[in-house]
Scaffold this motif. Sequence first.
Motif, PDB file in Angstrom:
ATOM      1  N   PRO A 128      37.066  74.984  66.296  1.00  0.00           N
ATOM      2  CA  PRO A 128      37.190  73.856  67.234  1.00  0.00           C
ATOM      3  C   PRO A 128      36.515  74.117  68.575  1.00  0.00           C
ATOM      4  CG  PRO A 128      39.279  74.274  66.128  1.00  0.00           C
ATOM      5  CD  PRO A 128      38.376  75.405  65.761  1.00  0.00           C
ATOM      6  N   GLU A 129      36.599  75.341  69.064  1.00  0.00           N
ATOM      7  CA  GLU A 129      36.005  75.645  70.370  1.00  0.00           C
ATOM      8  C   GLU A 129      34.490  75.471  70.348  1.00  0.00           C
ATOM      9  OE1 GLU A 129      35.577  79.276  73.641  1.00  0.00           O
ATOM     10  OE2 GLU A 129      36.668  79.612  71.770  1.00  0.00           O
ATOM     11  N   VAL A 130      33.834  76.005  69.303  1.00  0.00           N
ATOM     12  CA  VAL A 130      32.381  75.878  69.201  1.00  0.00           C
ATOM     13  C   VAL A 130      31.984  74.416  69.016  1.00  0.00           C
ATOM     14  CG1 VAL A 130      30.375  76.405  67.751  1.00  0.00           C
ATOM     15  CG2 VAL A 130      31.938  78.231  68.425  1.00  0.00           C
ATOM     16  N   LYS A 131      32.719  73.682  68.189  1.00  0.00           N
ATOM     17  CA  LYS A 131      32.432  72.262  67.995  1.00  0.00           C
ATOM     18  C   LYS A 131      32.497  71.498  69.314  1.00  0.00           C
ATOM     19  CE  LYS A 131      33.957  71.760  63.185  1.00  0.00           C
ATOM     20  NZ  LYS A 131      34.951  71.103  62.288  1.00  0.00           N
ATOM     21  N   THR A 132      33.512  71.811  70.120  1.00  0.00           N
ATOM     22  CA  THR A 132      33.673  71.136  71.407  1.00  0.00           C
ATOM     23  C   THR A 132      32.530  71.471  72.360  1.00  0.00           C
ATOM     24  OG1 THR A 132      36.083  71.122  71.195  1.00  0.00           O
ATOM     25  CG2 THR A 132      35.182  70.871  73.409  1.00  0.00           C
ATOM     26  N   ARG A 133      32.163  72.743  72.408  1.00  0.00           N
ATOM     27  CA  ARG A 133      31.097  73.159  73.320  1.00  0.00           C
ATOM     28  C   ARG A 133      29.741  72.614  72.878  1.00  0.00           C
ATOM     29  NH1 ARG A 133      31.835  79.404  74.943  1.00  0.00           N
ATOM     30  NH2 ARG A 133      30.318  78.751  76.527  1.00  0.00           N
ATOM     31  N   PHE A 134      29.509  72.548  71.567  1.00  0.00           N
ATOM     32  CA  PHE A 134      28.265  71.973  71.067  1.00  0.00           C
ATOM     33  C   PHE A 134      28.214  70.466  71.331  1.00  0.00           C
ATOM     34  CE2 PHE A 134      26.567  75.119  67.637  1.00  0.00           C
ATOM     35  CZ  PHE A 134      26.535  76.120  68.582  1.00  0.00           C
ATOM     36  N   ALA A 135      29.372  69.794  71.200  1.00  0.00           N
ATOM     37  CA  ALA A 135      29.421  68.340  71.405  1.00  0.00           C
ATOM     38  C   ALA A 135      28.985  67.978  72.818  1.00  0.00           C
ATOM     39  CB  ALA A 135      30.823  67.821  71.131  1.00  0.00           C
ATOM     40  N   ALA A 136      29.279  68.848  73.778  1.00  0.00           N
ATOM     41  CA  ALA A 136      28.864  68.597  75.161  1.00  0.00           C
ATOM     42  C   ALA A 136      27.347  68.602  75.289  1.00  0.00           C
ATOM     43  CB  ALA A 136      29.473  69.652  76.089  1.00  0.00           C
ATOM     44  N   LEU A 137      26.665  69.225  74.329  1.00  0.00           N
ATOM     45  CA  LEU A 137      25.205  69.276  74.311  1.00  0.00           C
ATOM     46  C   LEU A 137      24.621  68.261  73.334  1.00  0.00           C
ATOM     47  CD1 LEU A 137      24.946  73.177  74.144  1.00  0.00           C
ATOM     48  CD2 LEU A 137      24.564  71.762  76.169  1.00  0.00           C
ATOM     49  N   MET A 138      25.465  67.333  72.851  1.00  0.00           N
ATOM     50  CA  MET A 138      25.068  66.335  71.849  1.00  0.00           C
ATOM     51  C   MET A 138      24.626  66.998  70.554  1.00  0.00           C
ATOM     52  SD  MET A 138      25.376  63.348  73.325  1.00  0.00           S
ATOM     53  CE  MET A 138      25.544  62.649  74.949  1.00  0.00           C
ATOM     54  N   ALA A 139      25.134  68.182  70.277  1.00  0.00           N
ATOM     55  CA  ALA A 139      24.739  68.936  69.095  1.00  0.00           C
ATOM     56  C   ALA A 139      25.861  68.946  68.064  1.00  0.00           C
ATOM     57  CB  ALA A 139      24.381  70.372  69.476  1.00  0.00           C
ATOM     58  N   GLU A 140      25.489  68.865  66.808  1.00  0.00           N
ATOM     59  CA  GLU A 140      26.449  68.871  65.713  1.00  0.00           C
ATOM     60  C   GLU A 140      26.311  70.170  64.925  1.00  0.00           C
ATOM     61  OE1 GLU A 140      27.180  66.566  61.458  1.00  0.00           O
ATOM     62  OE2 GLU A 140      25.757  65.771  62.910  1.00  0.00           O
ATOM     63  N   PRO A 141      27.361  71.006  64.852  1.00  0.00           N
ATOM     64  CA  PRO A 141      27.272  72.233  64.057  1.00  0.00           C
ATOM     65  C   PRO A 141      26.913  71.907  62.614  1.00  0.00           C
ATOM     66  CG  PRO A 141      29.256  72.237  65.399  1.00  0.00           C
ATOM     67  CD  PRO A 141      28.679  70.856  65.497  1.00  0.00           C
ATOM     68  N   ALA A 142      26.089  72.756  62.005  1.00  0.00           N
ATOM     69  CA  ALA A 142      25.654  72.504  60.631  1.00  0.00           C
ATOM     70  C   ALA A 142      25.706  73.789  59.815  1.00  0.00           C
ATOM     71  CB  ALA A 142      24.245  71.925  60.629  1.00  0.00           C
ATOM     72  N   PRO A 143      26.896  74.391  59.671  1.00  0.00           N
ATOM     73  CA  PRO A 143      26.987  75.637  58.896  1.00  0.00           C
ATOM     74  C   PRO A 143      26.545  75.410  57.455  1.00  0.00           C
ATOM     75  CG  PRO A 143      29.171  74.693  59.263  1.00  0.00           C
ATOM     76  CD  PRO A 143      28.220  73.915  60.105  1.00  0.00           C
ATOM     77  N   SER A 144      25.901  76.410  56.884  1.00  0.00           N
ATOM     78  CA  SER A 144      25.384  76.287  55.526  1.00  0.00           C
ATOM     79  C   SER A 144      25.373  77.650  54.855  1.00  0.00           C
ATOM     80  CB  SER A 144      23.963  75.714  55.550  1.00  0.00           C
ATOM     81  OG  SER A 144      23.077  76.632  56.176  1.00  0.00           O
ATOM     82  N   THR A 145      25.160  77.659  53.558  1.00  0.00           N
ATOM     83  CA  THR A 145      24.927  78.924  52.859  1.00  0.00           C
ATOM     84  C   THR A 145      23.485  79.341  53.117  1.00  0.00           C
ATOM     85  OG1 THR A 145      24.126  77.892  50.829  1.00  0.00           O
ATOM     86  CG2 THR A 145      26.520  78.211  51.034  1.00  0.00           C
TER      87      THR A 145
END
Length: 326
Positions: A282-299
Amino acid sequence: MLHRRHLITSIALSASALALPAVSLAQPAATTRIVVPFAAGGPIDVTARILAEAVKGTLGTVIIDNRPGAGGNIGVSAAAKAAPDGLTLGIATTASHGINPWLFSKLPYDPAKDFSAVTQMLRVPNVLVMNADAAQRLNINSLTDLIAYAKANPGKLNYGSGGNGSAGHLAGEMFKNQARIFALHIPYNGGNPAQLGLLSGQVDFNFDNLATAAPNIRSGKLKPLAVTTAQRVAAMPEVPPVADTLPGFEIDTWWGLVVPAGTPADTVRKLNAAFTEALRSPEVKTRFAALMAEPAPSTPEQFEAFMARERSKYERMVKISGAKVD
């Protein structure tokens, strides 16, 4: 009694002697580094630092090694040439692993052969924006309006970008090709000058990074007509995708983590587990959202396949644009 004291002392000294080699041979924990191919302070650097902090509980100390220059080629090449021991990661970007193989006649690295994928980090939407005053003057309120105006007034529109071969340039050419319109491309020396050109009315529209354009959209200086992702974005759900008007249009900014080719598969899996866990926090998602960025974890396999598709897409786009850097 004296003999007993000597015996206890001898045992204690022997135990200390046995313990000493273990202390003297102990090795400090290895430090992991992430090579960022751009200067400190930019979005790639900021997000890399957020992740470095988030994985310290799993990987220990992770430092950021900024290696800017040559459009990112210097840092990417440095990451490719590092030892394949899992202690050095690089950042793969839209430019370095999607566009540059077709834009440059010669690269100091091979994006397909010199790296192993770890995970995609994030995606940042791009947005087609017009100068708000120009949009009002020309009565353009939607992407359909822009296309109709361009067809009715051939040669009267232009658009800006951060330079020949930039993501904004290629998005513009892809848009023109699919919409069957013409707009003159005005290249600037970087994204910021291109945005200033749009704000001052020197150009009519740009394809800009949503994070960069958002403040001027909110202030009313820029009018958003469409986002370039396949679906609407949470940050501006009222703005439709280009694909609603031009099916199949999809282009956004992304970056992710790679390691030098030859890094053991179990090491890659360990790194993938650490970074994807952080990206889902949640912390990384929140900090990325402030940059208009969406986390995209993948294999690793998913990210490898994604980068291959991006190279194929940009090969066509670079050919359409005619851009070349020698």
